[in-house]
Write an enzyme that holds these catalytic residues in place. Structure first.
Site, PDB file in Angstrom:
ATOM      1  N   GLU A 289      -3.384  -2.576  -4.196  1.00 52.47           N
ATOM      2  CA  GLU A 289      -2.415  -3.570  -4.681  1.00 52.47           C
ATOM      3  C   GLU A 289      -1.660  -4.236  -3.535  1.00 52.47           C
ATOM      4  O   GLU A 289      -1.646  -3.733  -2.404  1.00 52.47           O
ATOM      5  CB  GLU A 289      -1.425  -2.921  -5.651  1.00 52.47           C
ATOM      6  CG  GLU A 289      -0.615  -1.790  -5.036  1.00 52.47           C
ATOM      7  CD  GLU A 289       0.755  -1.630  -5.662  1.00 52.47           C
ATOM      8  OE1 GLU A 289       1.499  -2.628  -5.753  1.00 52.47           O
ATOM      9  OE2 GLU A 289       1.099  -0.502  -6.039  1.00 52.47           O
TER      10      GLU A 289
ATOM     11  N   VAL B 261       0.794  -2.699 -10.051  1.00 51.30           N
ATOM     12  CA  VAL B 261      -0.268  -1.852 -10.607  1.00 51.30           C
ATOM     13  C   VAL B 261      -0.883  -2.515 -11.846  1.00 51.30           C
ATOM     14  O   VAL B 261      -2.100  -2.527 -12.023  1.00 51.30           O
ATOM     15  CB  VAL B 261       0.272  -0.443 -10.942  1.00 51.30           C
ATOM     16  CG1 VAL B 261      -0.716   0.359 -11.778  1.00 51.30           C
ATOM     17  CG2 VAL B 261       0.602   0.304  -9.648  1.00 51.30           C
TER      18      VAL B 261
ATOM     19  N   ASP C  95       3.121  -1.540 -16.231  1.00 52.38           N
ATOM     20  CA  ASP C  95       2.042  -0.682 -15.719  1.00 52.38           C
ATOM     21  C   ASP C  95       1.506   0.253 -16.802  1.00 52.38           C
ATOM     22  O   ASP C  95       0.289   0.443 -16.916  1.00 52.38           O
ATOM     23  CB  ASP C  95       2.536   0.198 -14.558  1.00 52.38           C
ATOM     24  CG  ASP C  95       2.826  -0.586 -13.282  1.00 52.38           C
ATOM     25  OD1 ASP C  95       2.569  -1.808 -13.257  1.00 52.38           O
ATOM     26  OD2 ASP C  95       3.311   0.036 -12.317  1.00 52.38           O
TER      27      ASP C  95
ATOM     28  N   LYS D 206       7.806   8.325  -8.654  1.00 50.24           N
ATOM     29  CA  LYS D 206       9.106   8.683  -8.068  1.00 50.24           C
ATOM     30  C   LYS D 206      10.102   8.995  -9.162  1.00 50.24           C
ATOM     31  O   LYS D 206      10.079   8.369 -10.214  1.00 50.24           O
ATOM     32  CB  LYS D 206       9.685   7.476  -7.318  1.00 50.24           C
ATOM     33  CG  LYS D 206       9.079   7.188  -5.993  1.00 50.24           C
ATOM     34  CD  LYS D 206      10.006   6.240  -5.212  1.00 50.24           C
ATOM     35  CE  LYS D 206       9.391   5.902  -3.887  1.00 50.24           C
ATOM     36  NZ  LYS D 206       8.420   4.814  -3.984  1.00 50.24           N
TER      37      LYS D 206
HETATM   38  N1  PSU Z   1       6.812   2.592  -7.445  1.00 49.99           N
HETATM   39  C1  PSU Z   1       6.680   3.009  -6.164  1.00 49.99           C
HETATM   40  N2  PSU Z   1       6.194   2.143  -5.245  1.00 49.99           N
HETATM   41  C2  PSU Z   1       5.852   0.860  -5.560  1.00 49.99           C
HETATM   42  C3  PSU Z   1       5.982   0.430  -6.896  1.00 49.99           C
HETATM   43  C4  PSU Z   1       6.476   1.331  -7.811  1.00 49.99           C
HETATM   44  O1  PSU Z   1       6.997   4.147  -5.886  1.00 49.99           O
HETATM   45  O2  PSU Z   1       5.426   0.098  -4.670  1.00 49.99           O
HETATM   46  C5  PSU Z   1       5.578  -0.970  -7.269  1.00 49.99           C
HETATM   47  C6  PSU Z   1       4.132  -0.994  -7.820  1.00 49.99           C
HETATM   48  O3  PSU Z   1       3.523  -2.216  -7.463  1.00 49.99           O
HETATM   49  C7  PSU Z   1       4.357  -0.935  -9.313  1.00 49.99           C
HETATM   50  C8  PSU Z   1       5.617  -1.788  -9.457  1.00 49.99           C
HETATM   51  O4  PSU Z   1       3.283  -1.453 -10.066  1.00 49.99           O
HETATM   52  O5  PSU Z   1       6.408  -1.438  -8.336  1.00 49.99           O
HETATM   53  C9  PSU Z   1       6.341  -1.541 -10.757  1.00 49.99           C
HETATM   54  O6  PSU Z   1       7.399  -2.432 -10.867  1.00 49.99           O
HETATM   55  P1  PSU Z   1       8.285  -2.455 -12.222  1.00 49.99           P
HETATM   56  O7  PSU Z   1       9.039  -1.151 -12.229  1.00 49.99           O
HETATM   57  O8  PSU Z   1       9.181  -3.638 -12.050  1.00 49.99           O
HETATM   58  O9  PSU Z   1       7.342  -2.586 -13.362  1.00 49.99           O
END
Ligand code: PSU
Ligand code: MN
Length: 297
Positions: free
Chosen positions: A21, A102, A138, A155
């Site tokens: 990604e 993702v 995701d 995380k």
């Molecule tokens: N969590 C991590 N590292 C990341 C991401 C999430 O520990 O780099 C990134 C990934 O690209 C994931 C996105 O798909 O953040 C999710 O964002 P959101 O929570 O806004 O859906």
């Protein structure tokens, strides 16, 4: 969509390919370290005998298999949109630059015919989601994509128990690679469970059976950070609690929340979090390449 010659040829002759990604590059880590890491991750995939396909959008063109220059560009450019699946057409039509999360990466990888995707950590159900409704795209995307995603778990910026419940509801199989505990990114422990597998061949076999049985959701391979790079859980919990507290005080919400927390944790940890992040992403890339090879043997 522009597929690089190297990736196209690999797909045509049945050589293993691993999708990567670009949100991790544009919004997950600081420049220039992000570019260096992205290129190292590609090298790890190559060393295992597979072809890396970093996915992103430049000037409205979806790219599968970004070149070094394209990775440098996306890692450096300002105004790079953070794309979940729904924003892909917006970015393409308005000829903008976009980094794929993702969800968007999984969507594009499946169209391109790539079966394995390596990332750091997936998005999930955020803490406080019962009020904010903040659940990453995701998770729903994984439920609809026929792909294997390798991550180091998630995380604890997220509500991990709720994230796992949601994955169960959505029918995403969660496998622990060499462990029956769902790993929590910087640390191997979460107190939560996953179904244990021990070899890439087992994962390839499960994927094959999933397809022949006709189940179309993704398999999430939770690959714990190597022991020697692991950060103790109580240390990680402190960093994350501090970052989450600051995000609430500042009222950071929506798309901005995950990037804010990621950069805040790097800052609070004096860069230790970034070092661990590098190690676990490279480790995921190696495991993903091994799975891709097992699918083709
Ligand atoms: N969590 C991590 N590292 C990341 C991401 C999430 O520990 O780099 C990134 C990934 O690209 C994931 C996105 O798909 O953040 C999710 O964002 P959101 O929570 O806004 O859906
Ligand atoms: Mn969100």
């Amino acid at each position: 969509m522009k597929v690089s010659d190297e990736v196209l040829e690999a797909l045509q002759i049945g050589k293993p390919v691993v999708a990567l990604e670009s949100t991790i590059i544009a919004h997950g880590m600081p420049y220039p370290k992000n570019v260096e890491i992205a290129l190292n991750v590609e090298d790890e995939v190559r060393k295992e005998g597979a072809v890396p396909a970093t996915i992103g959008v430049i000037n409205g063109v979806i790219i599968v298999g970004m070149s070094k220059d394209e990775i440098e560009y996306i890692g450096k450019a300002k105004n790079v949109l953070k794309l979940s699946t729904r924003e892909i057409p917006y970015c393409v039509a308005l000829k903008m630059d976009g980094a794929t999360t993702v969800s968007a990466t999984s969507y594009i990888a499946e169209i391109a015919g790539i079966e394995v995707f390596a990332t750091g950590g997936i998005g999930g159900v955020h803490r406080g989601a019962s009020d904010t409704f903040d659940i990453s795209r995701d998770l729903d995307e994984l439920s609809e994509r026929d792909i294997i995603v390798v991550s180091a778990g998630a995380k604890s910026i997220l509500d991990l128990p709720k994230t796992l419940e949601y994955l169960e509801t959505k029918g995403v199989l969660v496998l622990g690679f060499g462990t029956s505990e769902f790993p929590a990114f910087y640390t191997r422990k979460s107190g939560l469970t996953a179904l244990r597998v021990d070899t890439p061949e087992e994962i390839a076999s499960i994927y094959g059976k999933k397809q022949s049985i006709g189940i179309e959701s993704a398999i999430l391979v939770a690959n714990p950070i190597p022991k020697k790079y692991e950060i103790p859980k109580d240390v990680v919990d402190q960093w994350i609690d501090e970052a989450v507290k600051e995000s609430m005080e500042k009222g950071i919400k929506g798309k901005k929340l995950t990037p804010f927390l990621l950069s805040k944790i790097v800052e609070i940890s004096n860069g230790k979090a970034l070092d661990a992040n590098i190690e676990l992403v490279e480790n995921n890339a190696r495991v993903a390449a091994k799975i891709a090879k097992a699918l083709h043997s």
